[in-house]
Scaffold this motif. Structure first.
Motif, PDB file in Angstrom:
ATOM      1  N   MET A  97     -16.686   9.476   8.738  1.00  0.00           N
ATOM      2  CA  MET A  97     -16.198   9.194   7.395  1.00  0.00           C
ATOM      3  C   MET A  97     -14.983  10.050   7.057  1.00  0.00           C
ATOM      4  O   MET A  97     -14.273   9.770   6.087  1.00  0.00           O
ATOM      5  CB  MET A  97     -17.304   9.429   6.367  1.00  0.00           C
ATOM      6  N   ASP A  98     -14.747  11.088   7.866  1.00  0.00           N
ATOM      7  CA  ASP A  98     -13.579  11.942   7.663  1.00  0.00           C
ATOM      8  C   ASP A  98     -12.385  11.482   8.493  1.00  0.00           C
ATOM      9  O   ASP A  98     -11.333  12.128   8.478  1.00  0.00           O
ATOM     10  CB  ASP A  98     -13.908  13.392   8.028  1.00  0.00           C
ATOM     11  N   ALA A  99     -12.529  10.388   9.227  1.00  0.00           N
ATOM     12  CA  ALA A  99     -11.426   9.870  10.046  1.00  0.00           C
ATOM     13  C   ALA A  99     -10.251   9.487   9.152  1.00  0.00           C
ATOM     14  O   ALA A  99     -10.434   9.071   8.009  1.00  0.00           O
ATOM     15  CB  ALA A  99     -11.889   8.659  10.842  1.00  0.00           C
ATOM     16  N   VAL A 100      -9.054   9.632   9.701  1.00  0.00           N
ATOM     17  CA  VAL A 100      -7.839   9.304   8.956  1.00  0.00           C
ATOM     18  C   VAL A 100      -6.990   8.336   9.769  1.00  0.00           C
ATOM     19  O   VAL A 100      -6.770   8.549  10.966  1.00  0.00           O
ATOM     20  CB  VAL A 100      -7.007  10.573   8.635  1.00  0.00           C
ATOM     21  N   ILE A 101      -6.544   7.264   9.102  1.00  0.00           N
ATOM     22  CA  ILE A 101      -5.646   6.297   9.741  1.00  0.00           C
ATOM     23  C   ILE A 101      -4.252   6.474   9.152  1.00  0.00           C
ATOM     24  O   ILE A 101      -4.077   6.424   7.936  1.00  0.00           O
ATOM     25  CB  ILE A 101      -6.117   4.854   9.501  1.00  0.00           C
ATOM     26  N   LYS A 102      -3.271   6.679  10.018  1.00  0.00           N
ATOM     27  CA  LYS A 102      -1.874   6.750   9.584  1.00  0.00           C
ATOM     28  C   LYS A 102      -1.151   5.532  10.153  1.00  0.00           C
ATOM     29  O   LYS A 102      -1.036   5.386  11.370  1.00  0.00           O
ATOM     30  CB  LYS A 102      -1.214   8.046  10.067  1.00  0.00           C
ATOM     31  N   LEU A 103      -0.700   4.676   9.263  1.00  0.00           N
ATOM     32  CA  LEU A 103      -0.051   3.443   9.686  1.00  0.00           C
ATOM     33  C   LEU A 103       1.414   3.669  10.050  1.00  0.00           C
ATOM     34  O   LEU A 103       2.104   4.455   9.415  1.00  0.00           O
ATOM     35  CB  LEU A 103      -0.131   2.393   8.573  1.00  0.00           C
ATOM     36  N   PHE A 104       1.871   2.934  11.068  1.00  0.00           N
ATOM     37  CA  PHE A 104       3.321   2.885  11.320  1.00  0.00           C
ATOM     38  C   PHE A 104       3.821   1.443  11.258  1.00  0.00           C
ATOM     39  O   PHE A 104       4.975   1.170  11.531  1.00  0.00           O
ATOM     40  CB  PHE A 104       3.721   3.565  12.641  1.00  0.00           C
ATOM     41  N   ASP A 105       2.935   0.529  10.862  1.00  0.00           N
ATOM     42  CA  ASP A 105       3.357  -0.836  10.554  1.00  0.00           C
ATOM     43  C   ASP A 105       2.339  -1.429   9.592  1.00  0.00           C
ATOM     44  O   ASP A 105       1.134  -1.421   9.880  1.00  0.00           O
ATOM     45  CB  ASP A 105       3.439  -1.701  11.814  1.00  0.00           C
ATOM     46  N   GLY A 106       2.813  -1.931   8.438  1.00  0.00           N
ATOM     47  CA  GLY A 106       1.921  -2.568   7.484  1.00  0.00           C
ATOM     48  C   GLY A 106       1.588  -1.736   6.268  1.00  0.00           C
ATOM     49  O   GLY A 106       0.631  -2.029   5.552  1.00  0.00           O
ATOM     50  N   GLN A 107       2.382  -0.694   6.034  1.00  0.00           N
ATOM     51  CA  GLN A 107       2.073   0.185   4.910  1.00  0.00           C
ATOM     52  C   GLN A 107       2.137  -0.553   3.566  1.00  0.00           C
ATOM     53  O   GLN A 107       1.334  -0.294   2.668  1.00  0.00           O
ATOM     54  CB  GLN A 107       3.037   1.378   4.902  1.00  0.00           C
ATOM     55  N   HIS A 108       3.071  -1.487   3.434  1.00  0.00           N
ATOM     56  CA  HIS A 108       3.176  -2.243   2.181  1.00  0.00           C
ATOM     57  C   HIS A 108       1.997  -3.206   2.022  1.00  0.00           C
ATOM     58  O   HIS A 108       1.486  -3.407   0.918  1.00  0.00           O
ATOM     59  CB  HIS A 108       4.498  -3.005   2.119  1.00  0.00           C
ATOM     60  N   ARG A 109       1.567  -3.810   3.125  1.00  0.00           N
ATOM     61  CA  ARG A 109       0.395  -4.681   3.061  1.00  0.00           C
ATOM     62  C   ARG A 109      -0.843  -3.886   2.654  1.00  0.00           C
ATOM     63  O   ARG A 109      -1.638  -4.330   1.824  1.00  0.00           O
ATOM     64  CB  ARG A 109       0.170  -5.363   4.418  1.00  0.00           C
ATOM     65  N   ALA A 110      -0.989  -2.718   3.250  1.00  0.00           N
ATOM     66  CA  ALA A 110      -2.147  -1.887   2.921  1.00  0.00           C
ATOM     67  C   ALA A 110      -2.116  -1.437   1.464  1.00  0.00           C
ATOM     68  O   ALA A 110      -3.140  -1.471   0.767  1.00  0.00           O
ATOM     69  CB  ALA A 110      -2.177  -0.668   3.842  1.00  0.00           C
ATOM     70  N   THR A 111      -0.947  -1.038   0.984  1.00  0.00           N
ATOM     71  CA  THR A 111      -0.816  -0.612  -0.414  1.00  0.00           C
ATOM     72  C   THR A 111      -1.093  -1.777  -1.345  1.00  0.00           C
ATOM     73  O   THR A 111      -1.736  -1.619  -2.393  1.00  0.00           O
ATOM     74  CB  THR A 111       0.596  -0.053  -0.676  1.00  0.00           C
ATOM     75  N   GLY A 112      -0.637  -2.968  -0.968  1.00  0.00           N
ATOM     76  CA  GLY A 112      -0.906  -4.162  -1.762  1.00  0.00           C
ATOM     77  C   GLY A 112      -2.394  -4.482  -1.813  1.00  0.00           C
ATOM     78  O   GLY A 112      -2.921  -4.889  -2.859  1.00  0.00           O
ATOM     79  N   ILE A 113      -3.080  -4.298  -0.686  1.00  0.00           N
ATOM     80  CA  ILE A 113      -4.526  -4.529  -0.636  1.00  0.00           C
ATOM     81  C   ILE A 113      -5.250  -3.590  -1.590  1.00  0.00           C
ATOM     82  O   ILE A 113      -6.127  -4.001  -2.361  1.00  0.00           O
ATOM     83  CB  ILE A 113      -5.052  -4.332   0.803  1.00  0.00           C
ATOM     84  N   LEU A 114      -4.884  -2.316  -1.549  1.00  0.00           N
ATOM     85  CA  LEU A 114      -5.543  -1.331  -2.409  1.00  0.00           C
ATOM     86  C   LEU A 114      -5.325  -1.644  -3.889  1.00  0.00           C
ATOM     87  O   LEU A 114      -6.221  -1.456  -4.713  1.00  0.00           O
ATOM     88  CB  LEU A 114      -5.026   0.075  -2.078  1.00  0.00           C
ATOM     89  N   ASP A 115      -4.135  -2.140  -4.220  1.00  0.00           N
ATOM     90  CA  ASP A 115      -3.869  -2.510  -5.605  1.00  0.00           C
ATOM     91  C   ASP A 115      -4.658  -3.759  -5.992  1.00  0.00           C
ATOM     92  O   ASP A 115      -5.173  -3.864  -7.110  1.00  0.00           O
ATOM     93  CB  ASP A 115      -2.374  -2.756  -5.802  1.00  0.00           C
ATOM     94  N   ALA A 116      -4.775  -4.698  -5.052  1.00  0.00           N
ATOM     95  CA  ALA A 116      -5.482  -5.956  -5.332  1.00  0.00           C
ATOM     96  C   ALA A 116      -6.957  -5.707  -5.645  1.00  0.00           C
ATOM     97  O   ALA A 116      -7.511  -6.329  -6.558  1.00  0.00           O
ATOM     98  CB  ALA A 116      -5.352  -6.910  -4.144  1.00  0.00           C
ATOM     99  N   ILE A 117      -7.604  -4.802  -4.909  1.00  0.00           N
ATOM    100  CA  ILE A 117      -9.033  -4.583  -5.153  1.00  0.00           C
ATOM    101  C   ILE A 117      -9.277  -3.793  -6.445  1.00  0.00           C
ATOM    102  O   ILE A 117     -10.387  -3.798  -6.972  1.00  0.00           O
ATOM    103  CB  ILE A 117      -9.721  -3.881  -3.960  1.00  0.00           C
ATOM    104  N   LYS A 118      -8.230  -3.148  -6.948  1.00  0.00           N
ATOM    105  CA  LYS A 118      -8.360  -2.513  -8.267  1.00  0.00           C
ATOM    106  C   LYS A 118      -8.420  -3.582  -9.348  1.00  0.00           C
ATOM    107  O   LYS A 118      -9.115  -3.423 -10.354  1.00  0.00           O
ATOM    108  CB  LYS A 118      -7.172  -1.589  -8.523  1.00  0.00           C
ATOM    109  N   GLN A 119      -7.675  -4.680  -9.122  1.00  0.00           N
ATOM    110  CA  GLN A 119      -7.646  -5.762 -10.095  1.00  0.00           C
ATOM    111  C   GLN A 119      -8.828  -6.723  -9.924  1.00  0.00           C
ATOM    112  O   GLN A 119      -9.349  -7.258 -10.901  1.00  0.00           O
ATOM    113  CB  GLN A 119      -6.340  -6.547  -9.958  1.00  0.00           C
ATOM    114  N   ARG A 120      -9.220  -6.963  -8.685  1.00  0.00           N
ATOM    115  CA  ARG A 120     -10.307  -7.896  -8.380  1.00  0.00           C
ATOM    116  C   ARG A 120     -11.318  -7.200  -7.458  1.00  0.00           C
ATOM    117  O   ARG A 120     -11.169  -7.217  -6.243  1.00  0.00           O
ATOM    118  CB  ARG A 120      -9.748  -9.152  -7.680  1.00  0.00           C
ATOM    119  N   ARG A 121     -12.344  -6.621  -8.041  1.00  0.00           N
ATOM    120  CA  ARG A 121     -13.317  -5.865  -7.254  1.00  0.00           C
ATOM    121  C   ARG A 121     -14.060  -6.747  -6.252  1.00  0.00           C
ATOM    122  O   ARG A 121     -14.535  -6.269  -5.216  1.00  0.00           O
ATOM    123  CB  ARG A 121     -14.316  -5.165  -8.172  1.00  0.00           C
TER     124      ARG A 121
END
Length: 349
Positions: free
Chosen positions: A100-124
């Motif tokens: 659970m302490d693992a960390v993923i650092k993206l080098f492709d898709g950072q905008h998609r990932a940020t968009g996903i995180l914002d989307a689930i804030k709006q639609r749980r």
């Protein structure tokens, strides 16, 4: 998730000398695993997040809950306890076991990932949706930066023409497309894949240019929906003037005109002709028909060498120009000629 660990369905693979895992990760777990690569440009392996672009992805997901498509994210997983558990001995598919302490650092898709995180804030309810992540292990910062460069150096942007051709969600473009298909002189003459018509092609115009010109014809912007009643003006106008500007094959051969010597076969000329319709409609309404306008246009010399186009569509060296100001000036000249003809003839039909 069990004993403070994550378990994801995954496949194991190899690229070059590196192992990687492709895992299906629920949206709701991304925030627990993903670290946004920030800081000085030399200390990260991603571009800075463009909020506008990330918000556009979030909006896309929320507005298309039943049919959105997101390409895989790619990054490095930092977890010394990572374990791949094959479904059977020697299998390349199985489960990825992460701390659970693992960390993923993206080098492709950072905008998609940020968009996903914002989307689930709006639609749980979206938290259970999944995205594929390609995870590499044991990559240094320099390795990640090189991977980012490699991915983006080899990527090729999709042309606007092809994107509009395949995009069935844009009702405005689809309505315009139906009218474009009715233009007989353009049958098999539109390039739906490229943004610019090349020299060695038999196509008249690109799809993006005919869509843009048709919007100008209707007097609407790129985000506006065409009036369902007025949208038919598109095919009426282009069909009416096809012979006058020699788009029809027979007329083209008889007059020996084509892309190499006629302003009407260029994107700038096409935009100009769209502006002509808009000006004439604004000026006269339905007083004169498109056929009357077409008869007037038939009297004009469309060759690039004609002085009518000098200083607007054609520069002093004889080269075509593409600026809006030149198109408007050329359209003004054409409208003057057409107006004079119609008022003199009193033409209606």
């Amino acid at each position: 998730m069990s004993d403070m660990r994550f378990f994801f369905p995954a496949a194991q693979g190899t690229q070059g000398s590196r192992n990687f895992y492709t895992a299906c990760v629920p949206f709701g777990m991304l925030s627990r695993l993903m670290a946004i690569d920030t800081g000085n440009v030399m200390d990260r392996s991603q571009r800075q997040v463009d909020t506008k672009r990330a918000n556009a992805i979030s909006k896309y997901i929320c507005e298309n809950e039943e049919s959105f498509v997101l390409p895989a994210l790619t990054g490095v997983i930092e977890d010394e306890t990572l374990e791949f558990i094959p479904a059977s001995k020697g299998a390349s598919v199985g489960e990825l076991n992460l701390s659970m302490d693992a960390v993923i650092k993206l080098f492709d898709g950072q905008h998609r990932a940020t968009g996903i995180l914002d989307a689930i804030k709006q639609r749980r309810e979206l938290k259970s949706q999944q995205v594929t992540i390609q995870l590499f292990v044991n990559m240094s910062l320099a390795d990640r930066q090189q991977a980012f460069s490699d991915i983006n150096s080899n990527a090729k942007a999709v042309s606007a023409s092809l994107n509009m051709t395949y995009n069935k969600r844009d009702s405005a473009v689809n309505a315009i497309k139906e009218e474009i298909a009715k233009v007989t002189a353009w049958e098999d003459q539109i390039d739906y894949e490229k943004n610019v018509v090349g020299k060695n092609t038999d196509k008249l115009f690109t799809y993006r240019h005919v869509v843009q010109a048709s919007r100008l014809l209707l007097g609407i912007g790129p985000k506006q929906e065409p009036d369902p009643i007025l949208v038919t003006d598109i095919s009426k106008w282009w069909n009416a003037i096809s012979e006058a500007v020699a788009w029809k094959w027979q007329v083209r051969l008889e007059q020996e005109v084509g892309p190499e010597n006629s302003v009407a076969f260029t994107a700038a000329g096409l935009m100009t002709l769209a502006r002509v319709y808009r000006q004439l409609t604004d000026k006269y309404g339905s007083r004169y028909s498109v056929n009357a306008y077409a008869r007037a246009l038939k009297n004009l010399n469309w060759l690039k060498t004609d002085e009518m186009w000098l200083g607007n569509l054609v520069d002093e060296k004889g080269n075509m120009t593409s600026g809006t100001a030149g198109q408007i000036e050329a359209a003004d000249r054409i409208v003057e000629c057409v107006s004079s003809y119609c008022e003199m003839m009193g033409a209606k039909a």
